[in-house]
Every structure is written in C-alpha cells, then in structure tokens.
Design a protein around this motif. Sequence first.
Motif, short mmCIF file in Angstrom:
data_model
loop_
_atom_site.label_atom_id
_atom_site.label_comp_id
_atom_site.label_asym_id
_atom_site.label_seq_id
_atom_site.Cartn_x
_atom_site.Cartn_y
_atom_site.Cartn_z
N TRP A 153 0.85 -1.18 0.00
CA TRP A 153 0.00 0.00 0.00
C TRP A 153 0.89 1.24 0.00
O TRP A 153 1.84 1.32 0.78
N ASP A 154 0.59 2.16 -0.89
CA ASP A 154 1.39 3.37 -1.01
C ASP A 154 0.88 4.40 0.00
O ASP A 154 0.01 5.21 -0.30
N PHE A 155 1.44 4.37 1.19
CA PHE A 155 0.99 5.28 2.24
C PHE A 155 1.24 6.74 1.87
O PHE A 155 0.45 7.62 2.20
N ALA A 156 2.34 7.00 1.18
CA ALA A 156 2.69 8.37 0.84
C ALA A 156 1.70 9.00 -0.13
O ALA A 156 1.57 10.22 -0.20
N ALA A 157 0.99 8.16 -0.89
CA ALA A 157 0.05 8.66 -1.90
C ALA A 157 -1.34 8.92 -1.32
O ALA A 157 -2.24 9.35 -2.04
N HIS A 158 -1.53 8.65 -0.03
CA HIS A 158 -2.84 8.82 0.59
C HIS A 158 -2.69 9.59 1.89
O HIS A 158 -1.65 9.53 2.55
N PRO A 159 -3.73 10.32 2.29
CA PRO A 159 -3.65 11.10 3.53
C PRO A 159 -3.41 10.20 4.74
O PRO A 159 -3.92 9.08 4.82
N ALA A 160 -2.62 10.69 5.68
CA ALA A 160 -2.37 9.96 6.92
C ALA A 160 -3.63 9.94 7.78
O ALA A 160 -4.44 10.87 7.75
N ALA A 161 -3.80 8.87 8.53
CA ALA A 161 -4.94 8.78 9.43
C ALA A 161 -4.72 9.66 10.64
O ALA A 161 -3.68 9.57 11.30
N ASP A 162 -5.68 10.51 10.94
CA ASP A 162 -5.61 11.31 12.16
C ASP A 162 -5.76 10.42 13.38
O ASP A 162 -5.12 10.63 14.41
N ILE A 163 -6.64 9.42 13.27
CA ILE A 163 -6.87 8.47 14.35
C ILE A 163 -6.85 7.06 13.76
O ILE A 163 -7.47 6.81 12.72
N THR A 164 -6.12 6.16 14.41
CA THR A 164 -6.09 4.76 14.02
C THR A 164 -6.66 3.93 15.17
O THR A 164 -6.20 4.07 16.31
N VAL A 165 -7.65 3.11 14.87
CA VAL A 165 -8.28 2.24 15.88
C VAL A 165 -7.84 0.81 15.60
O VAL A 165 -7.90 0.35 14.46
N ILE A 166 -7.40 0.10 16.64
CA ILE A 166 -6.96 -1.29 16.49
C ILE A 166 -7.78 -2.18 17.41
O ILE A 166 -7.87 -1.92 18.61
N ASN A 167 -8.38 -3.20 16.84
CA ASN A 167 -9.13 -4.19 17.62
C ASN A 167 -8.77 -5.56 17.08
O ASN A 167 -9.41 -6.06 16.15
N ILE A 168 -7.75 -6.18 17.62
CA ILE A 168 -7.30 -7.45 17.09
C ILE A 168 -6.62 -8.28 18.18
O ILE A 168 -6.01 -7.73 19.10
N GLY A 169 -6.78 -9.59 18.05
CA GLY A 169 -6.15 -10.49 19.01
C GLY A 169 -7.00 -11.68 19.40
O GLY A 169 -6.52 -12.62 20.03
N THR A 170 -8.29 -11.66 19.03
CA THR A 170 -9.16 -12.78 19.39
C THR A 170 -8.68 -14.07 18.75
O THR A 170 -8.70 -15.13 19.38
N ASN A 171 -8.23 -14.00 17.51
CA ASN A 171 -7.73 -15.21 16.85
C ASN A 171 -6.37 -15.63 17.42
O ASN A 171 -6.10 -16.83 17.56
N ASP A 172 -5.53 -14.66 17.74
CA ASP A 172 -4.25 -14.98 18.39
C ASP A 172 -4.49 -15.70 19.72
O ASP A 172 -3.71 -16.55 20.13
#
Length: 422
Positions: free
Chosen positions: A258-277
Amino acid sequence: MKVYGVVAAFWLSLASATILQNGQVRPNDYPSTAISAISSYNSSWHTYSPGSPELSYKGRWDHKYISWWSAPGLKFGFQADQVAISFGKYTSDGVLVAYRLGGQDWMLTNVTANSTHLFVTPSTTGYNLTTPTNVTQTLELRVTNWAYGVQIQCVHISGGAAKLVKIPDYTRTMELIGDSLSAGQYATLEGISSYSWGLLYGLGNVEFSITAYPGICLHEGRCYSNLHGQTAQWLKIPDTSGRALDIYGSDLADIPNWDFAAHPAADITVINIGTNDNNTANNVTATGYYNSYIQLINEIHTRWPQSQIIVISLWSGFSQVGNTWQQGAGFLDEIQNVVKYFNNGSLNGRGECSSCFVYYFNTTGILEHSDIGPLYHPTDVGHVKLASHLMQYIKLTFGWILEQTGPEVQHDTLYWNDEADY
C-alpha cells in the motif's frame, strides 16, 4: 472468546445468499439494476475510465481498480439524468453492493463480473429534489462484504450536462485495523452493519478505511485460512482472501504494498485485534502477541507520525458463571502493557497521558451476552452499542464534533413497536 471453530469454514458461508434474522429467513430479493450493453441501451452515453480524476475511491483499491478489505467504496459527483457503472472481470459473482443518491437511504443490489448496472435515473428516490441538469448530485457505492469485491471498468452518464464532478475529500481521516469482529462477519449486512462502519461513517465527514478480515491474527504467520497476520498484511493493498491469492499468489514479496505516501495519513487509528491470536488453535504465545502489537504500532507510527492510536480491549465473549454471565478478557495484561510501553509506563484511568499517542479503550460493560449472536460475533445491536461508545470516546478525548446529521448509516436497523395492546 472461543469463537473461531467456525471461522475456518467461512468460505462455505459465502456461497449462501440466505440472510437469517433472529433465526428467520430475511427477504433479500433486491431489485436488479443490470442493463444490456450501454451502446444498445442509450446512444448518448458519455463514458469515463476508472482512472478519471473525478472518481474518488474509498478504502483500499489496487492499480486495476479492484476493491479490497471491508466496505470499500466509490464516490463521485455528476450532472446528468442517468448514471451507470460497468464492472470488470475481477468482480465477485453476485456481490451485494449498497448505493445511494446524495443523503437518501441506502439501496441494495447484486452485481457480477462483466456487467453494467444502472444506478440513477429520473425516477430514483431524491432525484427530483434538486435540479439535476445544473446542480451537482452525488452517487456513492459501497461493497457490503469483506471477502468479495468489485472491479470498476468504467462509469457512464447521459442526459443533462452529462459530466462528472470531483467531490472534495473530507479533511479528517481514520483507519480501523482488525479481524472478523471489525469486518462485520455474521452481521446482517456484514461490512456496512459492523461497529467499524457505524463508528467511521457515523462520525460524519471522515475519510476512512477498514482493513479487517475474518480469521486473521495480529502475529505474523498462518491463522486459520489466512497465510499472514496483520503485522505484514496491513502494509499490503489486498486482504488475505482467496481472490487475493488467485490474483497475487501467496508469496508476500509478490503482494503489492500500500502506497501510504500517496494517501492522507490517518488522524486516528483504531486497532481491535487479538481474538484469533488468543485461540489455542493458532499457537500464538502471550509474548509473541505483545511483541507483534508493538511492531504494528511502530509500523503505523513510522508512516503516520501524528496519528493518535486507540487500542481496544478484547471482550472475548461471555461465559456462564453460576446463574449469570461474565465477560472474557483475552490478553488483558498484554494489551495494557503495550499501551504502557508507548506511554512511558504510565496508564491513567482513561488509558492516556498528555504526551502520548496510544490510548486504551476498555470494552468492559458495553456489551452483554445478549449482544453476541449464535456464531460468537456481535449482533447488529451489539455493533451499534460499541460504535456509539467509541464515537463518544473520540468526541471526549480528541474534541471531534459529531458531524453526521441525517443520512442513514446502518441500513435495515429501523425496528420499532407501534402496537399499544399486547
């Protein structure tokens, strides 16, 4: 949450077109929008290529204009009487899409590969509420599923001024990273019934991407049918679906970044992961999970140095204890320690500090056991509750004003009782 004995077989569920609502079959004979070839349907069409600057792609799409992950979309303005879209060969068979004119309620239709669909005519609800020939109207389309997708081949318009218009992007941007709980698996309309959608679309005036996929782990490695975890896959354009394997193969080096530089940065990033781990079937240790979480946040912060990151605690389902129910808490210490790691060891009651960029969102008490469906995922009501709490948390923590003022967000959730005598 001991939930994912069923996830390994989720491919089988995609083959069914039946939606069960509280155990009852829900009608889903959505109106067909398919039309014959544009040339034979109307000779006055103007056709735009998928790369036209007037078209705004939401979420992650690749260079072939193929959509990926949960609830990706396409949005554009137009001055015309009719709007149609042709879908390419990489469009999933019968994928359900939601679309709407302006702020009208979402409408649903099934599309497939190598087909053209008519989405706007003068009889479309809301069309005559403006003067279409000289006022720009907006069409938005969203893929409802998390494993299916579409390929945009071209956009056609006819009548009126017959032109497309670029709709400016919103100035606020958010990202949500997760697994099936965030992708909307087993929600009534999947991606557009998820808490992720309710949160990100419900805030209003926010550009967003939901990089979530069922069965995926945070830790890198095979997790159920997923060959890679989010520490690696989040950096890529496509998800871990079978169609992604068909197009790009299984070698991580061959999967486009994914070309991060070509898209606006996220002001807020939400992470909800680990149930499968947290499921013993995937052999992820507590230490491995902790280190992977730190790795993912570092990857995010490297690309988006100003992004504020919200880490959601795992609710891990409910189990019966005596004559009541109790919420689980997978990797509780590990997740809190991740937040402390980035907060120089401090973690106040709201999971934050004045100089830190990682925040802890505690899910305890938001959901009850009745908010979890038979297949261990939130019901539509559970998704709405979680989204609502997150919206208020973001409003209070970051001072964001809730700007959604009327357009429908989560479709088919209008339930009420108007019988007084029962």
